[in-house]
Design an enzyme around this catalytic site. Structure first.
Site, short mmCIF file in Angstrom:
data_model
loop_
_atom_site.label_atom_id
_atom_site.label_comp_id
_atom_site.label_asym_id
_atom_site.label_seq_id
_atom_site.Cartn_x
_atom_site.Cartn_y
_atom_site.Cartn_z
N GLU A 1 0.84 -1.29 -0.09
CA GLU A 1 0.00 0.05 0.11
C GLU A 1 0.99 1.12 0.06
OE1 GLU A 1 -3.47 0.43 -0.14
OE2 GLU A 1 -4.18 -1.55 0.57
N CYS B 1 -2.38 9.22 2.26
CA CYS B 1 -2.02 8.73 0.97
C CYS B 1 -3.25 8.96 0.03
CB CYS B 1 -1.76 7.06 1.24
SG CYS B 1 -2.89 6.23 1.85
N GLU C 1 -6.11 -4.33 0.56
CA GLU C 1 -6.51 -4.42 2.09
C GLU C 1 -8.08 -4.02 2.05
OE1 GLU C 1 -4.09 -3.93 5.44
OE2 GLU C 1 -2.83 -2.38 4.27
P1 NAP Z 1 8.54 4.57 4.63
O1 NAP Z 1 9.65 5.22 5.29
O2 NAP Z 1 8.58 3.65 3.53
O3 NAP Z 1 8.31 3.40 6.21
C1 NAP Z 1 7.09 2.81 6.15
C2 NAP Z 1 7.43 1.57 7.10
O4 NAP Z 1 8.52 0.79 6.65
C3 NAP Z 1 7.94 2.33 8.46
O5 NAP Z 1 7.73 1.16 9.59
C4 NAP Z 1 9.46 2.15 8.47
O6 NAP Z 1 10.38 2.09 9.67
C5 NAP Z 1 9.55 0.76 7.64
N1 NAP Z 1 11.02 0.69 6.84
C6 NAP Z 1 11.74 1.49 6.46
N2 NAP Z 1 13.02 0.84 5.78
C7 NAP Z 1 12.48 -0.37 5.62
C8 NAP Z 1 13.12 -1.52 5.29
N3 NAP Z 1 14.36 -1.54 4.48
N4 NAP Z 1 12.57 -2.75 5.21
C9 NAP Z 1 11.43 -2.75 5.82
N5 NAP Z 1 10.91 -1.86 6.42
C10 NAP Z 1 11.38 -0.71 6.41
O7 NAP Z 1 7.05 5.43 4.69
P2 NAP Z 1 6.50 6.36 5.83
O8 NAP Z 1 7.22 7.70 5.27
O9 NAP Z 1 6.42 5.87 7.00
O10 NAP Z 1 4.96 6.63 5.17
C11 NAP Z 1 4.88 7.55 4.15
C12 NAP Z 1 4.34 6.83 2.84
O11 NAP Z 1 3.42 5.83 3.18
C13 NAP Z 1 3.83 7.73 1.65
O12 NAP Z 1 4.39 7.35 0.57
C14 NAP Z 1 2.22 7.66 1.60
O13 NAP Z 1 1.61 7.64 0.56
C15 NAP Z 1 2.42 5.97 1.91
N6 NAP Z 1 0.95 5.27 2.70
C16 NAP Z 1 0.18 4.77 1.99
C17 NAP Z 1 -0.99 4.05 2.26
C18 NAP Z 1 -1.80 3.44 1.55
O14 NAP Z 1 -2.53 2.57 2.19
N7 NAP Z 1 -1.75 3.22 0.24
C19 NAP Z 1 -1.51 4.59 3.68
C20 NAP Z 1 -0.53 5.46 4.38
C21 NAP Z 1 0.72 5.87 4.02
P3 NAP Z 1 11.02 3.34 10.00
O15 NAP Z 1 9.94 4.42 10.31
O16 NAP Z 1 11.78 3.02 11.47
O17 NAP Z 1 11.98 3.77 9.16
#
Ligand code: NAP
Length: 475
Positions: free
Chosen positions: A246, A280, A455
């Site tokens: 997602e 998102c 989901e």
């Molecule tokens: P992110 O930086 O990609 O982090 C998401 C999760 O992944 C966090 O728990 C992060 O942990 C973890 N993570 C980071 N590096 C990883 C790795 N190498 N392997 C496994 N897990 C890892 O995203 P975010 O900045 O938290 O969220 C914003 C993004 O989420 C936006 O692009 C938004 O559009 C998207 N989003 C999508 C939806 C949907 O339903 N489509 C809903 C909400 C948000 P850490 O925080 O510890 O780095």
């Protein structure tokens, strides 16, 4: 509780004893110390879930239903505590946190109702055998969540996995761990057995990556950015595991000249600035038909300028952004928009009266061309761009002209126009004359770079089930 990991129904210290801080984005003050898990901690959590799976998979649907309903009831009874903690940790206005908690209750209830409806099929093959399929839980499921809806995102996939008979390890985003840890306490209170749900806090690069590549994890549900999603998908591919992604969006709202413009405007503001634009599925591009464009921008200016920005507990229109780094990203995009020649309508600055906290004024740019970076890249903050259009074909081409395809909407009184757009737009969710129409019982997800899989809704159970075919010869 917050400085520990939740493993086997216990709050336990991280093996290496490392910690990091949780900070209130409205005050920049430390509000808790958190456990920084390493690969050994993740391994312990996964093994706990793996061990619990042997028993959990044999529970009856009725037992799972009752536990899930109890979890819903405990969440509802502790809703104020959870919502306040969410606001303190993430920054969003309290009423939004309350709505997120109410939605999470609903997801547990929805999942609870499904446990005894996950049916296989009998398949006619020949006169001498009986053939049926059986849906069985895949095993340990991993849930990696982002910071914008910490509680609601954990509760979007987890109840579904549990209802299907899977056990789980949840890894929340580092910026916002508190409500997810509280969820562990809630589920223990509800009576979930040890190991069925485990929660590890720590960095994505270390704990998240260790979880995604753990050989005992049988399904991964990831919500977050495109780049991280790609890394998680690589890890899943290494073990040939299914993954639900997602990811982000650059969602267009098309406003036609024949629309109820006042209703459209209300939704533009709600769609763009809920959760300070850190959504998102939020509106990040509003495409306005040329004859009403100037009038629309003027009215938008008036409404956005009137929005209030204050700490989440004050319940203003917008709270702070989640972190200093994220506010800097938003500010960098504002600078880029100016450099690209867009016209600032309002916002574009830190509110002068907010010296502490990571606040940012809701921002609107006009005069944006579809080829500008500001019109194509996800900002994930309180930044909206307005793009004029002349024909439906042009509106569709602009809508589809980005890498993302999460949500899209059209505002018109012409049903034919709405249906043509719904048919042709590249998006996982299409909304007509309303935004955010995504209750827990409908599928949620995107196409293109917005993700893989769905989901919510009944189809989501397939994320945690595998089909086994059984053939019996009887004559
Ligand atoms: P992110 O930086 O990609 O982090 C998401 C999760 O992944 C966090 O728990 C992060 O942990 C973890 N993570 C980071 N590096 C990883 C790795 N190498 N392997 C496994 N897990 C890892 O995203 P975010 O900045 O938290 O969220 C914003 C993004 O989420 C936006 O692009 C938004 O559009 C998207 N989003 C999508 C939806 C949907 O339903 N489509 C809903 C909400 C948000 P850490 O925080 O510890 O780095």
């Amino acid at each position: 509780m917050f400085d520990q990991l939740f493993i086997d129904n216990d709050f336990v210290p991280p093996a290496a004893g490392r910690r990091f801080d949780a900070v209130d984005p409205a005050t920049e003050q430390r509000i808790a110390t958190l456990a920084l898990a390493d690969a050994a901690d993740v391994d312990r959590a996964v093994r706990s879930a793996h061990h619990a799976f042997a028993t959990w998979r044999r529970t009856t649907p009725t037992e799972r239903t009752r536990l899930l309903l109890r979890a819903a009831a405990v969440i509802a009874s502790r809703a104020d505590e959870i919502a306040r903690l969410e606001t303190l940790d993430m920054g969003k206005p309290l009423r939004e946190s309350q709505a997120n908690v109410a939605r999470s209750v609903r997801t547990f209830e929805y999942a609870a109702g499904a446990t005894d409806k996950l049916e296989g099929q009998s398949i006619p093959v020949d006169a001498r055998s009986f053939n049926f399929t059986h849906l069985e839980p895949v095993g340990v499921s991993a849930h990696i969540t982002p910071w914008n809806y910490p509680f609601a995102n954990a509760c979007r996939s987890l109840p579904v996995a549990l209802a299907a008979g899977c056990t789980a390890v949840v890894k929340p985003a580092s910026e916002t761990c508190l409500s997810t840890l509280l969820l562990g306490d809630v589920l223990r209170e509800a009576g979930f057995p040890p190991g069925v749900v485990n929660i590890v806090t720590g960095s994505g690069a270390e704990a998240g990556a260790a979880l995604a590549r753990h050989p005992l994890v049988r399904s991964i549900t990831f919500t977050g950015s495109v780049g991280t999603g790609q890394q998680v998908a690589h890890a899943a591919a290494d073990h040939v595991r299914p993954v639900v992604l997602e990811l982000g969006g650059k969602n267009p709202q098309v406003v036609c000249a024949d629309a109820d413009l006042d209703a459209a405007l209300k939704e533009t503001v709600r769609g763009a600035f809920t959760n300070a634009g850190q959504v998102c599925t939020g509106i990040s591009r509003v495409l306005v038909e040329r004859p009403v464009h100037d009038r629309y921008v003027e009215a938008l200016h008036e409404r956005v300028q009137a929005l209030t920005v204050a700490p989440g507990l004050d319940n203003a229109d917008l709270g702070p952004l989640v972190s200093a780094a994220h506010r800097q990203t938003v500010a960098d995009y504002v600078r880029l928009a100016r450099e690209e020649g867009a016209r600032l309508v309002c916002g574009g600055q830190v509110p002068p009266e907010r010296e502490r906290g990571w606040f940012y004024r809701p921002t609107v740019f006009d005069g944006v061309r579809p080829d500008m970076r500001i019109a194509r890249e996800e900002v994930f903050g309180p930044l909206l761009v307005v793009i004029p259009f002349d024909t439906d074909e042009q509106a569709l081409a602009i809508s589809n002209g980005v890498e993302f395809g999460l949500s899209a909407g059209i505002f018109t009184r012409d049903l034919g126009r709405a249906l043509r757009f719904a048919r042709d737009v590249e998006a996982g969710m299409v909304w007509v004359n309303e935004w955010f129409q995504s209750p827990v019982q409908v599928p949620h997800g995107g196409v293109k770079h917005s993700g893989i899989g769905r989901e919510q809704g009944f189809a989501a159970f397939a994320n945690y089930l595998q089909v086994k075919d059984v053939a019996i010869r009887f004559a």
